[in-house]
Motif scaffolding. Structure first.
Motif, mmCIF file in Angstrom:
data_model
loop_
_atom_site.group_PDB
_atom_site.id
_atom_site.type_symbol
_atom_site.label_atom_id
_atom_site.label_comp_id
_atom_site.label_asym_id
_atom_site.label_seq_id
_atom_site.Cartn_x
_atom_site.Cartn_y
_atom_site.Cartn_z
ATOM 1 N N MET A 121 0.844 -1.177 0.000
ATOM 2 C CA MET A 121 0.000 0.000 0.000
ATOM 3 C C MET A 121 0.891 1.242 0.000
ATOM 4 S SD MET A 121 -2.436 1.356 3.051
ATOM 5 C CE MET A 121 -4.062 1.064 2.444
ATOM 6 N N VAL A 122 0.601 2.183 -0.889
ATOM 7 C CA VAL A 122 1.346 3.437 -0.968
ATOM 8 C C VAL A 122 0.713 4.430 0.003
ATOM 9 C CG1 VAL A 122 2.074 5.331 -2.438
ATOM 10 C CG2 VAL A 122 1.978 3.022 -3.372
ATOM 11 N N ASN A 123 1.490 4.864 0.997
ATOM 12 C CA ASN A 123 0.997 5.834 1.984
ATOM 13 C C ASN A 123 1.209 7.270 1.529
ATOM 14 O OD1 ASN A 123 0.336 3.724 3.615
ATOM 15 N ND2 ASN A 123 2.052 3.972 4.995
ATOM 16 N N ASP A 124 2.289 7.497 0.794
ATOM 17 C CA ASP A 124 2.619 8.852 0.360
ATOM 18 C C ASP A 124 3.360 8.737 -0.963
ATOM 19 O OD1 ASP A 124 2.835 11.651 0.472
ATOM 20 O OD2 ASP A 124 4.779 11.541 1.470
ATOM 21 N N TYR A 125 3.055 9.638 -1.896
ATOM 22 C CA TYR A 125 3.713 9.635 -3.196
ATOM 23 C C TYR A 125 3.854 11.064 -3.673
ATOM 24 C CZ TYR A 125 4.753 8.601 -8.072
ATOM 25 O OH TYR A 125 5.355 8.541 -9.293
ATOM 26 N N LYS A 126 5.065 11.421 -4.070
ATOM 27 C CA LYS A 126 5.347 12.734 -4.637
ATOM 28 C C LYS A 126 6.138 12.494 -5.917
ATOM 29 C CE LYS A 126 5.842 15.193 -0.203
ATOM 30 N NZ LYS A 126 5.018 14.307 0.530
ATOM 31 N N SER A 127 5.898 13.314 -6.937
ATOM 32 C CA SER A 127 6.653 13.143 -8.169
ATOM 33 C C SER A 127 6.864 14.481 -8.853
ATOM 34 C CB SER A 127 5.946 12.176 -9.116
ATOM 35 O OG SER A 127 4.749 12.739 -9.605
ATOM 36 N N ILE A 128 7.863 14.493 -9.714
ATOM 37 C CA ILE A 128 8.157 15.632 -10.569
ATOM 38 C C ILE A 128 8.193 15.093 -11.987
ATOM 39 C CG2 ILE A 128 9.881 17.357 -11.216
ATOM 40 C CD1 ILE A 128 10.743 17.384 -8.239
ATOM 41 N N GLN A 129 7.472 15.770 -12.869
ATOM 42 C CA GLN A 129 7.394 15.321 -14.250
ATOM 43 C C GLN A 129 7.955 16.367 -15.199
ATOM 44 O OE1 GLN A 129 3.292 14.339 -15.060
ATOM 45 N NE2 GLN A 129 3.472 12.387 -14.015
ATOM 46 N N PHE A 155 2.995 -4.219 2.616
ATOM 47 C CA PHE A 155 3.032 -4.938 1.351
ATOM 48 C C PHE A 155 3.831 -6.222 1.552
ATOM 49 C CE2 PHE A 155 7.186 -3.061 1.138
ATOM 50 C CZ PHE A 155 7.939 -3.948 0.392
ATOM 51 N N GLN A 156 3.519 -7.203 0.787
ATOM 52 C CA GLN A 156 4.283 -8.444 0.795
ATOM 53 C C GLN A 156 5.028 -8.615 -0.519
ATOM 54 O OE1 GLN A 156 4.811 -10.334 3.488
ATOM 55 N NE2 GLN A 156 3.652 -8.728 4.502
ATOM 56 N N ARG A 157 4.330 -8.327 -1.620
ATOM 57 C CA ARG A 157 4.931 -8.476 -2.931
ATOM 58 C C ARG A 157 4.240 -7.523 -3.897
ATOM 59 N NH1 ARG A 157 5.499 -13.989 -6.582
ATOM 60 N NH2 ARG A 157 7.417 -13.327 -7.577
ATOM 61 N N GLU A 158 5.023 -6.699 -4.569
ATOM 62 C CA GLU A 158 4.504 -5.748 -5.550
ATOM 63 C C GLU A 158 5.323 -5.907 -6.824
ATOM 64 O OE1 GLU A 158 1.982 -3.496 -5.107
ATOM 65 O OE2 GLU A 158 1.672 -4.139 -3.041
ATOM 66 N N ILE A 159 4.698 -5.646 -7.962
ATOM 67 C CA ILE A 159 5.444 -5.667 -9.211
ATOM 68 C C ILE A 159 5.839 -4.235 -9.566
ATOM 69 C CG2 ILE A 159 3.410 -5.500 -10.700
ATOM 70 C CD1 ILE A 159 4.991 -7.430 -12.627
ATOM 71 N N GLY A 214 13.898 1.252 5.429
ATOM 72 C CA GLY A 214 13.363 -0.091 5.288
ATOM 73 C C GLY A 214 14.286 -1.035 4.534
ATOM 74 N N SER A 215 13.710 -2.151 4.084
ATOM 75 C CA SER A 215 14.453 -3.144 3.311
ATOM 76 C C SER A 215 13.477 -3.907 2.426
ATOM 77 C CB SER A 215 15.205 -4.107 4.235
ATOM 78 O OG SER A 215 14.303 -4.843 5.020
ATOM 79 N N PHE A 216 14.000 -4.451 1.337
ATOM 80 C CA PHE A 216 13.198 -5.284 0.446
ATOM 81 C C PHE A 216 14.125 -6.175 -0.361
ATOM 82 C CE2 PHE A 216 14.067 -1.572 -2.197
ATOM 83 C CZ PHE A 216 14.379 -2.128 -3.431
ATOM 84 N N ASN A 217 13.540 -7.159 -0.999
ATOM 85 C CA ASN A 217 14.253 -8.001 -1.949
ATOM 86 C C ASN A 217 13.704 -7.697 -3.329
ATOM 87 O OD1 ASN A 217 15.758 -9.358 0.046
ATOM 88 N ND2 ASN A 217 14.084 -10.800 0.378
ATOM 89 N N LEU A 218 14.591 -7.557 -4.302
ATOM 90 C CA LEU A 218 14.191 -7.343 -5.682
ATOM 91 C C LEU A 218 14.384 -8.642 -6.438
ATOM 92 C CD1 LEU A 218 13.336 -5.054 -7.738
ATOM 93 C CD2 LEU A 218 15.721 -5.119 -8.450
ATOM 94 N N ARG A 219 13.302 -9.161 -7.004
ATOM 95 C CA ARG A 219 13.365 -10.406 -7.767
ATOM 96 C C ARG A 219 13.427 -10.045 -9.249
ATOM 97 N NH1 ARG A 219 12.534 -15.561 -6.429
ATOM 98 N NH2 ARG A 219 11.747 -14.936 -4.386
ATOM 99 N N ALA A 265 11.127 -11.749 4.937
ATOM 100 C CA ALA A 265 10.408 -12.393 6.036
ATOM 101 C C ALA A 265 10.844 -11.788 7.370
ATOM 102 C CB ALA A 265 10.680 -13.893 6.032
ATOM 103 N N GLY A 266 9.881 -11.561 8.250
ATOM 104 C CA GLY A 266 10.167 -11.073 9.590
ATOM 105 C C GLY A 266 10.419 -9.579 9.678
ATOM 106 N N THR A 267 10.179 -8.817 8.613
ATOM 107 C CA THR A 267 10.374 -7.368 8.679
ATOM 108 C C THR A 267 9.032 -6.671 8.645
ATOM 109 O OG1 THR A 267 10.586 -7.147 6.282
ATOM 110 C CG2 THR A 267 12.617 -7.466 7.525
ATOM 111 N N ASP A 268 8.989 -5.497 9.219
ATOM 112 C CA ASP A 268 7.795 -4.673 9.145
ATOM 113 C C ASP A 268 8.233 -3.216 9.096
ATOM 114 O OD1 ASP A 268 8.676 -4.311 11.718
ATOM 115 O OD2 ASP A 268 6.847 -4.974 12.692
ATOM 116 N N GLY A 269 7.302 -2.308 9.184
ATOM 117 C CA GLY A 269 7.624 -0.895 9.097
ATOM 118 C C GLY A 269 7.505 -0.402 7.665
ATOM 119 N N ASN A 270 7.706 0.887 7.508
ATOM 120 C CA ASN A 270 7.564 1.507 6.198
ATOM 121 C C ASN A 270 8.803 1.300 5.334
ATOM 122 O OD1 ASN A 270 5.036 2.442 6.817
ATOM 123 N ND2 ASN A 270 5.710 4.514 7.319
#
Length: 161
Positions: free
Chosen positions: A1-9, A24-28, A44-49, A76-81
């Protein structure tokens, strides 16, 4: 789930973005055609597949990736933003920075995505991008193009990217 998003175009294309994710558990992550990106993981942390491997990313890591479809997975075992800042590269913009005729066929990276620890100069650059994302009233097309060129020159100076 996206809590906050800012962008410049620029020219209708997102070139700088900051997103905060939670729960989130898995996002593409889908790239558009011919797009590449630089990403800084500020929290935070994540794995990129990728199609051929799984790359762990931890707070403070950077990434260069060429276009393709990847999965972002929570370890596995992580939480937070999870907080990321991204810079997207489009061939027409990048080619415009260099007056010489550069053939992209001469530059074939041997990776889909490359993880590396950020150094001090890249941290300072990302601080500047964060500032612009929080103060979009200061942004102009010219400034956006200068910041993209600055990042390309900084990445060329680091041996880890």
């Amino acid at each position: 789930m996206v809590n906050d998003y800012k962008s410049i175009q620029i020219e209708g294309k997102t070139v700088f973005a900051k997103a905060v994710f939670s729960n989130f558990q898995r996002e593409i992550k889908t790239f558009t055609a011919d797009e590449a990106c630089f990403m800084f993981l500020s929290k935070g942390s994540f794995n990129l597949r990728t199609p051929d491997k799984v790359i762990p990313f931890r707070q403070g890591d950077g990434m260069l990736a060429k276009c393709g479809n990847y999965y972002v997975e929570r370890p596995a075992g992580t939480d937070g933003n999870l907080e990321v800042v991204a810079v997207y590269f489009f061939p027409a913009m990048v080619k415009a920075f260099f007056p010489a005729d550069l053939s992209l066929s001469d530059f074939k990276p041997d990776f889909d995505a490359n993880q590396f620890p950020m150094d001090e100069m890249l941290y300072h650059f990302m601080d500047g991008i964060n500032f612009l994302l929080h103060h979009p009233e200061l942004v102009s097309d010219h400034l956006v193009l200068l910041k993209i060129k600055e990042l390309l020159l900084l990445l060329a100076k680091t041996d880890k990217a």
